[in-house]
Scaffold this motif. Structure first.
Motif, mmCIF file in Angstrom:
data_model
loop_
_atom_site.group_PDB
_atom_site.id
_atom_site.type_symbol
_atom_site.label_atom_id
_atom_site.label_comp_id
_atom_site.label_asym_id
_atom_site.label_seq_id
_atom_site.Cartn_x
_atom_site.Cartn_y
_atom_site.Cartn_z
ATOM 1 N N PRO A 1 34.837 -89.577 -48.351
ATOM 2 C CA PRO A 1 34.064 -88.350 -48.058
ATOM 3 C C PRO A 1 32.702 -88.656 -47.440
ATOM 4 O O PRO A 1 32.264 -87.957 -46.525
ATOM 5 C CB PRO A 1 33.906 -87.695 -49.432
ATOM 6 C CG PRO A 1 35.022 -88.232 -50.261
ATOM 7 C CD PRO A 1 35.349 -89.584 -49.739
ATOM 8 N N ILE A 2 32.025 -89.711 -47.906
ATOM 9 C CA ILE A 2 30.710 -90.042 -47.335
ATOM 10 C C ILE A 2 30.875 -90.419 -45.861
ATOM 11 O O ILE A 2 30.092 -90.035 -44.994
ATOM 12 C CB ILE A 2 30.018 -91.195 -48.114
ATOM 13 C CG1 ILE A 2 29.734 -90.767 -49.552
ATOM 14 C CG2 ILE A 2 28.724 -91.619 -47.425
ATOM 15 C CD1 ILE A 2 29.031 -91.825 -50.405
ATOM 16 N N ALA A 3 31.946 -91.168 -45.585
ATOM 17 C CA ALA A 3 32.169 -91.598 -44.206
ATOM 18 C C ALA A 3 32.481 -90.397 -43.303
ATOM 19 O O ALA A 3 31.947 -90.271 -42.202
ATOM 20 C CB ALA A 3 33.312 -92.607 -44.152
ATOM 21 N N PHE A 4 33.310 -89.473 -43.804
ATOM 22 C CA PHE A 4 33.639 -88.303 -42.974
ATOM 23 C C PHE A 4 32.424 -87.403 -42.779
ATOM 24 O O PHE A 4 32.216 -86.841 -41.708
ATOM 25 C CB PHE A 4 34.811 -87.519 -43.573
ATOM 26 C CG PHE A 4 36.130 -88.163 -43.235
ATOM 27 C CD1 PHE A 4 36.522 -88.321 -41.903
ATOM 28 C CD2 PHE A 4 36.964 -88.642 -44.228
ATOM 29 C CE1 PHE A 4 37.717 -88.945 -41.578
ATOM 30 C CE2 PHE A 4 38.163 -89.266 -43.912
ATOM 31 C CZ PHE A 4 38.537 -89.419 -42.590
ATOM 32 N N GLU A 5 31.639 -87.302 -43.836
ATOM 33 C CA GLU A 5 30.431 -86.500 -43.734
ATOM 34 C C GLU A 5 29.547 -87.052 -42.598
ATOM 35 O O GLU A 5 28.963 -86.310 -41.806
ATOM 36 C CB GLU A 5 29.679 -86.548 -45.062
ATOM 37 C CG GLU A 5 28.500 -85.619 -45.094
ATOM 38 C CD GLU A 5 27.638 -85.851 -46.329
ATOM 39 O OE1 GLU A 5 27.740 -86.924 -46.957
ATOM 40 O OE2 GLU A 5 26.856 -84.953 -46.648
ATOM 41 N N ALA A 6 29.505 -88.385 -42.532
ATOM 42 C CA ALA A 6 28.693 -89.026 -41.494
ATOM 43 C C ALA A 6 29.181 -88.607 -40.107
ATOM 44 O O ALA A 6 28.395 -88.265 -39.217
ATOM 45 C CB ALA A 6 28.773 -90.550 -41.646
ATOM 46 N N LEU A 7 30.510 -88.599 -39.931
ATOM 47 C CA LEU A 7 31.057 -88.233 -38.620
ATOM 48 C C LEU A 7 30.681 -86.799 -38.240
ATOM 49 O O LEU A 7 30.369 -86.494 -37.097
ATOM 50 C CB LEU A 7 32.580 -88.373 -38.613
ATOM 51 C CG LEU A 7 33.140 -89.760 -38.936
ATOM 52 C CD1 LEU A 7 34.650 -89.764 -38.832
ATOM 53 C CD2 LEU A 7 32.560 -90.811 -37.990
ATOM 54 N N MET A 8 30.690 -85.919 -39.253
ATOM 55 C CA MET A 8 30.388 -84.512 -38.980
ATOM 56 C C MET A 8 28.916 -84.305 -38.593
ATOM 57 O O MET A 8 28.581 -83.385 -37.851
ATOM 58 C CB MET A 8 30.644 -83.653 -40.231
ATOM 59 C CG MET A 8 31.996 -83.813 -40.876
ATOM 60 S SD MET A 8 33.309 -83.302 -39.792
ATOM 61 C CE MET A 8 33.038 -81.561 -39.784
ATOM 62 N N LEU A 9 28.047 -85.156 -39.147
ATOM 63 C CA LEU A 9 26.614 -84.930 -38.943
ATOM 64 C C LEU A 9 26.113 -85.382 -37.568
ATOM 65 O O LEU A 9 25.044 -84.978 -37.128
ATOM 66 C CB LEU A 9 25.810 -85.695 -40.015
ATOM 67 C CG LEU A 9 25.837 -85.078 -41.418
ATOM 68 C CD1 LEU A 9 25.185 -86.016 -42.420
ATOM 69 C CD2 LEU A 9 25.113 -83.736 -41.413
#
Ligand SMILES: Nc1nc2c(ncn2[C@@H]2O[C@H](COP(=O)(O)OP(=O)(O)O)[C@@H](O)[C@H]2O)c(=O)[nH]1
Ligand SMILES: [Mg+2]
Length: 288
Positions: free
Chosen positions: A223-231
């Protein structure tokens, strides 16, 4: 302690790694910049006793210090605390590295050498000569994809934007308004690099061999990694227009300001890139 080079290691539950990392780092630094270094451990009240271990190391080794924070606030806040502490204690260069041996202290010499002519040096897994030795396939793919994606979204040429092994020069931190960096881990590193580039600082990647952690568990998650992609698209948008122009002009002012006492100044004062090559140089490597 007024050392010009500080290495700081953020820690959360690293009791199985910290002592070895600190000793290996201390040995490497004493070789490269004898007597002109400090190590700071930034611990967020790790329940596994990492903070107490750090205190014992600091008692034994005078160049090691510990910053205890009240609780786990995430890697971004720990990074900010470590950078501030280093620069408040006289650092001209602050290196950050993981406490888990993913970042090999043997690379410090090359990183410090590159920092002589760069404002920001990144230990890179994705330039020629860089490698990841033993990460699981999924983690490797995700990191690789994240790097390519970040590079494309931001329109920059850096290969390893998320690298947590980096050397930052004081004037970069003074320019990029670190207190407004709110992201954690990956995005923090991407954003710091992006701001440095927009401000016109020299960013250099040096190849590293990245290993999986020796002990303990990663605090990063899917989730932290995907959050990074979204930001990232938002980051690009935020840093456009007026904000971008402000950074560019702050960067050019920072580079034109007279420097405080220059040490080891070489006769020809620039590196051909228009930047000062050697202001606040560190001593040359001690010959064996
Ligand atoms: N002080 C502090 N350190 C942290 C925190 N989260 C992670 N770390 C440390 O930051 C470094 C990078 O985290 P790690 O779990 O190794 O992430 P990975 O390398 O992406 O798997 C390690 O040294 C961790 O102990 C935190 O919330 N606070
Ligand atoms: Mg790690």
């Amino acid at each position: 302690m007024g050392a010009r080079l500080w290495v700081f290691v953020p820690t959360y539950n690293e009791v199985g790694n910290l002592e070895k990392v600190v000793r290996a780092t201390a040995d490497a630094l004493e070789q490269v910049v004898p007597g002109d270094w400090g190590i700071l451990v930034v611990d967020d009240a790790s329940p596994d006793g990492t903070g107490e271990l750090a205190d014992r190391l600091a008692e034994e080794l005078p160049q090691v210090e510990v910053l205890h924070r009240a609780g786990k606030e995430g890697l971004g806040k720990a990074y900010l605390a470590g950078f501030s502490y280093g620069f408040e204690h006289g650092a001209e260069f602050v290196i950050v590295m993981d406490a888990d041996f993913s970042h090999d202290p043997d690379h410090l010499a090359a990183m410090i050498a590159a920092a002589q002519t760069s404002d920001l040096v990144l230990g890179s897994r994705y330039v020629e000569g860089g490698e990841i030795l033993d990460w699981p396939r999924l983690r490797r793919l995700l990191s690789r994809f994240g790097s390519v994606y970040a590079r494309a979204v931001l329109g920059v040429q850096i290969h390893d934007l998320t690298s947590g092994f980096r050397c930052v020069r004081r004037r970069v931190l003074e320019t990029i308004e670190p207190s407004t960096l709110e992201a954690q881990g990956y995005v923090f590193n991407i954003e710091l690099t992006y701001r440095a580039l927009l401000a016109g600082f020299t960013v250099t990647e040096i190849p590293i061999s990245f290993r999986d952690r020796e002990a303990g568990q990663s605090k990063m998650s899917l989730p932290i990694a995907f959050e990074a992609l979204m930001l990232l698209p938002r980051l690009r948008w935020q840093m456009s227009g007026r904000r971008r122009e402000q950074l560019r002009s702050a960067g050019s002012q920072a580079r034109s300001r007279p420097r405080f006492p220059r040490l080891n100044r070489r006769k020809n004062g620039t590196n051909g890139s228009g930047h000062d090559a050697v202001d606040q140089d560190l001593p040359e490597r001690r010959s064996a």
